[in-house]
Write an enzyme that holds these catalytic residues in place. Structure first.
Site, PDB file in Angstrom:
ATOM      1  N   SER A  58      44.556  35.144  32.852  1.00  0.00           N
ATOM      2  CA  SER A  58      43.574  35.255  33.930  1.00  0.00           C
ATOM      3  C   SER A  58      42.167  35.565  33.450  1.00  0.00           C
ATOM      4  O   SER A  58      41.215  35.486  34.221  1.00  0.00           O
ATOM      5  CB  SER A  58      44.013  36.305  34.959  1.00  0.00           C
ATOM      6  N   LYS A  95      40.600  43.212  33.760  1.00  0.00           N
ATOM      7  CA  LYS A  95      39.804  42.427  34.695  1.00  0.00           C
ATOM      8  C   LYS A  95      38.341  42.846  34.565  1.00  0.00           C
ATOM      9  O   LYS A  95      38.030  43.870  33.980  1.00  0.00           O
ATOM     10  CB  LYS A  95      40.230  42.698  36.161  1.00  0.00           C
TER      11      LYS A  95
END
Lengths: 138, 424
Positions: A58, A95
């Site tokens: 991701s 993230k």
């Protein structure tokens, strides 16, 4: 005719502090530096720095790939746009943090993944700030 | 000049270390087990609330733990040692004078340090350690080490204090109240035997000892007891020890994971323990000449057997093979066939500094430097790669007697192949 040597007479010999190899001294002798240490480059706060391993894609558009090792500094406070290790649902995830006016988001770096809006109930904890990525080519 | 001691103590240290890398267990009941998964040596607040006792044997409470969904970890000393180092390194920035008291406690000297309004400095220490290492700590600040320990205990258990209690800012009456609520057994330096003695004389709290007649204390208690009483009165007798005194003896022993009944296996285990002990000896820069070996079946009744044997090396040494040789010889003398042994161990004593060690003129073999060079070379190989990469064949390879650790977490801060995994 032999006479015993005079033991009180001392002869001084020069004392060398360097090992002298055959040939003449190196011009670099006075400039010897210590070897480059990767730790100095990537670790600013040793007691607060940790290495973690990434699984998943991701974050690949930020240069963080599956299998990479990240340097995480727990002494830093996350600022907008930092890539962090966050605790989400009891798991360590990587993230980017993004603040937009009053909302906080954990944003992936891969169009196939959705940003996660952080609500007060989610109890987000920032574990540390990612300061470097070690990506092996071979 | 008055001293200001801060005792910094990690809360539920082993459990806290595990939680740093397993955050799902924050706010959940967690326990850590001792060597061989024997008994409970660390409990989270939630586990304590379930009534699980410190030191309780694992097999006894295993069902209760399962029923309540308590997370169990085996002790991961590689991890705890590394986190401890980080906590101490983080503390170093707050004072030039620090004494490492144990794996999870340290004294700092805060003399001459501006502590800021509302003792902000102490809270800064606490917050910094939590941020940098993930470990929650409590701070007790006082004019003596003994009082700092008492303050620390209160800081740990009174949630309203937010982990910090500074009694240098308290008036006498409030301090005395704190001492009245501290049982005599909980005073540093008073073990349970002294506590029993003192209770017989109606000294049952820290306050009572503080107020006890000084000449009575001097007459009936040892110097240690007298110092404790003085420290409770705010007179500092114990100073900060920055460098720990070298050990007087080194003990290396463990209970076996599986009982041992052959001399071969016994010698393997013994050899392994001797190797570890001699490594510690070399790490301290010491040599030793006295060796004691012991063996036990650990049971009671007619099959119970415990024995030990001592010997001396001809000259002080730090060489593993010399220690192994003498230990094996001693073991031959006490090993009995047909029994099932639970534990063996070695105690190395008569330890002196490697510099200027005396030797026996007739030993011939004094300080065999070749053998010690070999031991040192092994130390550096084992340090670089992995403990036991290189070891004496006598240590055995299969090692069925090795510690049982069924719930071990990864060595996440010390092994490249065991790093914590983060999800991208």
């Amino acid at each position: 005719m032999f006479k015993p040597g005079d033991a009180t007479q001392k002869k001084e010999l020069p004392f060398y502090t360097d090992r002298i190899s055959a040939g003449f001294p190196s011009p670099a002798e006075d400039h010897i530096e210590k070897k480059l240490d990767l730790n100095e480059l990537v670790i600013k706060h040793p007691s607060a720095s940790y290495f973690v391993k990434v699984t998943g894609d991701s974050m690949k558009n930020s240069g963080i790939n599956d299998g990479d090792v990240l340097v995480v500094d727990k002494s830093l406070s996350a600022v907008d746009n930092d890539i962090v290790i966050a605790v989400l649902n009891g798991e360590l995830t990587v993230k980017r943090v993004k603040r937009s006016r009053k909302d906080l988001f954990l944003v992936p770096e891969n169009p196939e993944f959705e940003p996660i809006k952080i609500t007060p109930e989610m109890d987000l904890i920032v574990w540390g700030v990612v300061t470097a990525v070690i990506h092996r080519l071979k | 000049m008055k001293n200001i001691f801060a005792l910094v103590d990690c809360n539920n240290f082993y459990v806290s270390c595990e939680r740093v890398f397993a955050p799902a267990f924050e706010n959940r009941p967690v326990v850590v087990l001792s060597n061989n998964d024997g008994c409970i040596i660390s409990r989270s607040k939630e586990a304590k609330a379930l009534g699980i006792k410190m030191g309780e044997p694992f097999f006894k409470c295993e069902r209760t733990l399962k029923e309540h969904g308590v997370k169990v970890f085996s002790s991961n000393y590689a991890l705890y040692g590394d986190i401890s180092r980080r906590v101490i390194d983080t503390l170093r920035q707050f004072s030039p004078d620090i004494e490492i008291y144990s794996i999870d406690e340290a004294f700092l000297l805060l003399d001459g340090i501006d502590q800021g309004p509302d003792r902000g400095y102490a809270h800064l220490i606490r917050d910094t350690v939590k941020k940098w290492t993930g470990i929650p700590v409590s701070l007790g600040i006082a004019g003596t080490k003994t009082l700092a320990k008492i303050a620390n205990e209160r800081a740990k258990h009174d949630a309203s204090l937010n982990g910090v209690l500074d009694i240098t800012q308290m008036d006498g009456a409030t301090i005395d109240e704190l001492l009245r609520s501290t049982d005599i057994e909980d005073v540093w330096g008073i073990g349970f035997r002294w506590a029993n003695f003192l209770r017989k004389h109606r000294i049952d709290t820290a306050y009572a000892l503080k107020k006890a007649d000084t000449s009575w204390v001097r007459r009936h208690m040892t110097v240690v007891g007298e110092r404790t009483a003085m420290e409770l009165n705010g007179i500092s007798c114990l100073s900060l020890e920055k460098a720990p005194a070298p050990k007087k003896q080194i003990v290396s022993s463990r209970s076996f994971g599986k009982p041992v009944s052959t001399l071969t296996e016994m010698n393997e285990a013994l050899s392994y323990y001797v190797t570890r002990a001699s490594e510690r000896l070399r790490r301290e820069g010491s040599v030793a000449s006295a060796v004691q070996v012991f063996i036990t079946t650990g049971s009671f009744g007619k099959d119970a057997y415990f024995n030990m044997a001592s010997g001396r090396l001809p000259a002080p040494s730090a060489d593993t093979s010399s220690f192994i040789r003498i230990s094996k010889a001693l073991m031959e003398g006490i090993f009995r066939k047909g029994l099932s042994y639970k534990k063996c161990g070695v105690i190395i004593s008569d330890i002196t500094s490697a510099q200027g060690a005396e030797t026996d003129l007739f030993a011939g073999n004094y300080r065999n430097s070749k053998k010690e060079d070999l031991s040192r070379a092994m130390d550096s190989i084992n340090k670089k790669w992995e403990r036991d990469t290189v070891s004496f064949a006598s240590n055995g390879r299969e090692r069925k007697w090795v510690m049982r650790r069924g719930f071990l977490s990864g060595r996440v801060t010390t092994r490249w192949d065991e790093l914590p995994v983060v999800k991208a």
